[in-house]
Design a protein around this motif. Structure first.
Motif, short mmCIF file in Angstrom:
data_model
loop_
_atom_site.label_atom_id
_atom_site.label_comp_id
_atom_site.label_asym_id
_atom_site.label_seq_id
_atom_site.Cartn_x
_atom_site.Cartn_y
_atom_site.Cartn_z
N ALA A 59 0.83 -1.21 0.00
CA ALA A 59 0.00 0.00 0.00
C ALA A 59 0.86 1.26 0.00
O ALA A 59 0.53 2.25 -0.66
N LEU A 60 1.98 1.22 0.73
CA LEU A 60 2.87 2.38 0.80
C LEU A 60 3.36 2.81 -0.58
O LEU A 60 3.59 4.00 -0.82
N CYS A 61 3.52 1.85 -1.46
CA CYS A 61 3.99 2.18 -2.81
C CYS A 61 3.03 3.12 -3.53
O CYS A 61 3.43 3.84 -4.46
N PHE A 86 1.03 5.42 -1.81
CA PHE A 86 0.76 6.62 -1.02
C PHE A 86 1.28 7.86 -1.74
O PHE A 86 2.34 7.84 -2.35
N ASP A 87 0.54 8.95 -1.63
CA ASP A 87 0.98 10.23 -2.16
C ASP A 87 0.28 11.35 -1.37
O ASP A 87 -0.93 11.52 -1.52
N PRO A 88 1.04 12.09 -0.55
CA PRO A 88 2.48 11.95 -0.28
C PRO A 88 2.79 10.74 0.59
O PRO A 88 1.89 10.16 1.18
N LYS A 89 4.06 10.42 0.65
CA LYS A 89 4.52 9.26 1.39
C LYS A 89 5.16 9.68 2.73
O LYS A 89 5.60 10.82 2.88
N GLU A 120 13.29 -2.24 2.26
CA GLU A 120 13.98 -1.43 1.25
C GLU A 120 13.75 -1.97 -0.15
O GLU A 120 13.58 -1.20 -1.11
N SER A 121 13.76 -3.28 -0.31
CA SER A 121 13.60 -3.87 -1.63
C SER A 121 12.25 -3.55 -2.24
O SER A 121 12.16 -3.15 -3.41
N SER A 132 11.04 3.65 -6.40
CA SER A 132 11.99 4.75 -6.16
C SER A 132 11.65 5.53 -4.89
O SER A 132 11.76 6.76 -4.84
N TYR A 133 11.26 4.81 -3.86
CA TYR A 133 10.90 5.41 -2.58
C TYR A 133 11.93 4.97 -1.56
O TYR A 133 12.11 3.78 -1.31
#
Length: 302
Positions: free
Chosen positions: A86-88, A90-93, A112-113, A119-120
């Motif tokens: 889900a975080l991928c 999000f906007d903003p993150k 991290e992967s 690119s977050y």
């Protein structure tokens, strides 16, 4: 000379199911405002909380001098993986991802992967709250250049080893986390006082934490933040002593000298210079009295 970090003095946790409290968290003055998807959210509400928590992130935390963070669920659970996916989107993150129950560098590598695929690259904080996590603290602390802090999860840890939750009973665990964090060059944040009405215990533990070398302390209510920030900021006397140490060293061409009857060598001078670089000549703001804080200890968002 003690290290004072202006970045992780206070880490305030707010339940993701309590959207009405988000604004209070942003106004709290906490260095890190964390919306919590883990312990504060019951299993039946995990999916809805994951959607609701997006409202917490404004992308304007830097304007408040505050990092906006998200505590995800453990990576050993389906909800932890769903949180990352889900975080991928999000906007903003969030500025920081707080990873609970970390037990190995692999946990951080997974975070991290997945996030790097979009690119977050947020900062990371690892909560150490299991015997395995504490045993591998050094590897975890150095597992990523994005690692910002180690956080002690005293409740889960005490339950896991059958210990009392009072501060002294977990002294050894705290000392290990502090030493590990400093070896890795990152901050370390101690567990919260869970009774937010108990100002005396908060004040007492904050002094113990600071004297041990912790960078800051977690909070579960905005009323705890001013006291924590004050305890983990240098007072005017500390700033003045740092000035005197630097001046005396410069006057003696960097050689060992004395200030107020105390012998001062290079470690003292380096610490004093670092303190002045971080805080300059600005003293800490006056702290509210315990009585004032107690009177204001109303539920978050009220």
């Amino acid at each position: 000379m003690m290290k004072f970090s202006p970045d992780n003095r206070s880490m305030l946790f707010t339940p993701a199911t309590s959207a009405e409290k988000f604004a209070s968290a942003h106004r709290s003055g906490a260095d890190v405002a964390v919306v919590d998807l883990e312990d504060a959210v019951a299993e039946a509400y995990k999916d809805s909380a994951r959607k609701e928590c997006r409202r917490f992130f404004t992308g304007r935390g830097a304007e408040r001098g505050q990092a906006e963070a998200l505590r995800i669920n453990p990576l050993t659970t389906v909800h932890g993986l769903l949180d990352l996916l889900a975080l991928c989107e999000f906007d903003p993150k969030p500025d920081v991802i707080v990873v609970p129950k970390v037990e190995a560098p692999r946990d951080i590598e997974i975070v991290e992967s997945i996030l790097s695929s979009v690119s977050y690259a947020p900062d990371l904080a690892a909560i150490l709250e299991t015997p395995k996590g504490l045993e591998r603290a050094s590897d975890i602390a150095q597992s990523s250049p994005r690692m910002r802090a180690l956080v002690f999860g005293s409740a889960d840890y005490s339950f896991a080893i059958g210990a009392s939750r009072d501060w002294a009973s977990l002294y050894a665990a705290r000392a290990r986390i502090v030493n590990t964090a400093y070896c890795a060059g990152i901050d370390c944040v101690d567990a919260p006082v869970f009774d937010y009405h108990d100002v005396e215990t908060l004040a007492h533990e904050s002094v113990l934490d600071r004297n041990m070398g912790f960078s800051g302390k977690a909070a579960i209510h905005p009323s705890q933040v001013p006291l924590i920030n004050e305890r983990f900021s240098p007072d005017p006397e500390t700033i003045e002593l740092a000035r005197q140490i630097v001046a005396a060293s410069e006057a003696n061409s960097g050689n060992a000298t004395s200030v107020g009857g105390m012998m001062i060598g290079r470690p003292f001078v380096s610490a004093a210079m670092a303190l002045l670089r971080r805080y300059g000549s600005e003293p800490a703001e006056p702290m509210d009295t315990p009585e004032a804080i107690r009177a204001d200890a109303q539920p978050t968002g009220k």
